[in-house]
Write an enzyme that holds these catalytic residues in place. Structure first.
Site, PDB file in Angstrom:
ATOM      1  N   VAL A 102      56.074  17.880  44.081  1.00  0.00           N
ATOM      2  CA  VAL A 102      56.860  17.591  45.642  1.00  0.00           C
ATOM      3  C   VAL A 102      58.072  16.254  44.594  1.00  0.00           C
ATOM      4  CG1 VAL A 102      57.343  15.971  47.516  1.00  0.00           C
ATOM      5  CG2 VAL A 102      55.304  17.835  46.922  1.00  0.00           C
ATOM      6  N   CYS A 103      59.294  16.775  44.930  1.00  0.00           N
ATOM      7  CA  CYS A 103      60.227  15.778  45.214  1.00  0.00           C
ATOM      8  C   CYS A 103      60.658  15.771  43.386  1.00  0.00           C
ATOM      9  CB  CYS A 103      60.150  14.576  45.353  1.00  0.00           C
ATOM     10  SG  CYS A 103      61.395  12.799  44.877  1.00  0.00           S
ATOM     11  N   THR A 104      60.868  14.527  42.350  1.00  0.00           N
ATOM     12  CA  THR A 104      61.021  14.623  40.762  1.00  0.00           C
ATOM     13  C   THR A 104      59.376  14.899  39.937  1.00  0.00           C
ATOM     14  OG1 THR A 104      60.721  12.905  41.365  1.00  0.00           O
ATOM     15  CG2 THR A 104      62.902  12.963  41.253  1.00  0.00           C
TER      16      THR A 104
END
Length: 231
Positions: A102-104
């Site tokens: 998720v995300c970075t």
């Protein structure tokens, strides 16, 4: 009797809490599933906003996992060059049904070489960092499912990500039941949640304010790419 679906959520200092908590909330409601919170040690982990999180397993414990999730946050800068974590992810990728982020967190998977040949996404501000990895097909979508790799966009996208994972594994009805129970029915007060809808001056101000940190992240990515090319 259906086998338990084991999920490992990797946590680390300076992670973004919602990257972790959103998927945890969804996955903990999955039938026949077990969620493990995994870190290098069992010491409390302090998130980037100060929230302490207590792991229940360490990297050194040999747990069979069906899905591995790497959240994002400021701490991924260190994680991208943490050989113990990268090697653990590589080993788990050999036996897990899914490797995800998720995300970075996708930048950590990229640094481990686990997104080469796959479509993937990340937080909108780090899409250009992910694009530095030449073998990744970067997409600007909220959730990308490409075979056994699943990546989500920034922060709140973790809930969408997790619901799609549930649908992938147990069917749409199971995901819809969880979505109903957590009353995930977003009606944001402002249309500023993505560069496509936010005011252009706000987007430019945000990019400018994060330039220094993003430049550092690009330097780390460049070192990761150089290391991968030698392996």
């Amino acid at each position: 009797m259906q086998e338990t679906f084991n999920i490992g959520l990797l946590i680390f200092p300076d992670l973004t809490p919602l990257d972790f908590v959103g998927p945890y909330e969804v996955f903990s409601r999955m039938k026949n599933s077990k969620v493990y919170v995994i870190a290098e040690t069992k010491e409390p982990i302090t998130s980037e906003r100060g929230l302490p999180i207590l792991p229940d397993k360490t990297l050194d414990e040999n747990i069979d996992l069906d899905l591995v999730l790497v959240p994002g946050g400021l701490g991924i800068n260190r994680l991208m060059e943490n050989e113990k974590v990268l090697n653990w992810l590589k080993e788990k990728s050999k036996t897990s049904k899914y490797v995800s982020s998720v995300c970075t967190g996708s930048l950590v998977l990229a640094a481990a070489g686990l997104l080469n040949g796959y479509k993937a996404t990340t937080h909108w501000l780090s899409l250009d960092v992910l694009k530095l990895f030449p073998e990744i097909d970067v997409k600007e979508d909220r959730v990308i499912i490409d075979r056994d790799r699943i990546t989500g966009g920034g922060v709140t996208a973790g809930i969408d990500f997790a619901l799609q994972v549930v649908a992938e594994i147990q069917g749409q009805k199971a995901a819809e039941e969880i979505q109903l129970m957590i009353e995930y029915n977003p009606e944001p007060p402002f249309l500023s949640g993505h560069p496509k809808t936010a005011k252009p001056d706000l987007v430019l101000e945000t990019i400018a304010s994060k330039k220094k940190s993003q430049d550092l992240r690009k330097e780390i990515a460049a070192r990761s790419i150089a290391r991968l090319s030698k392996s």
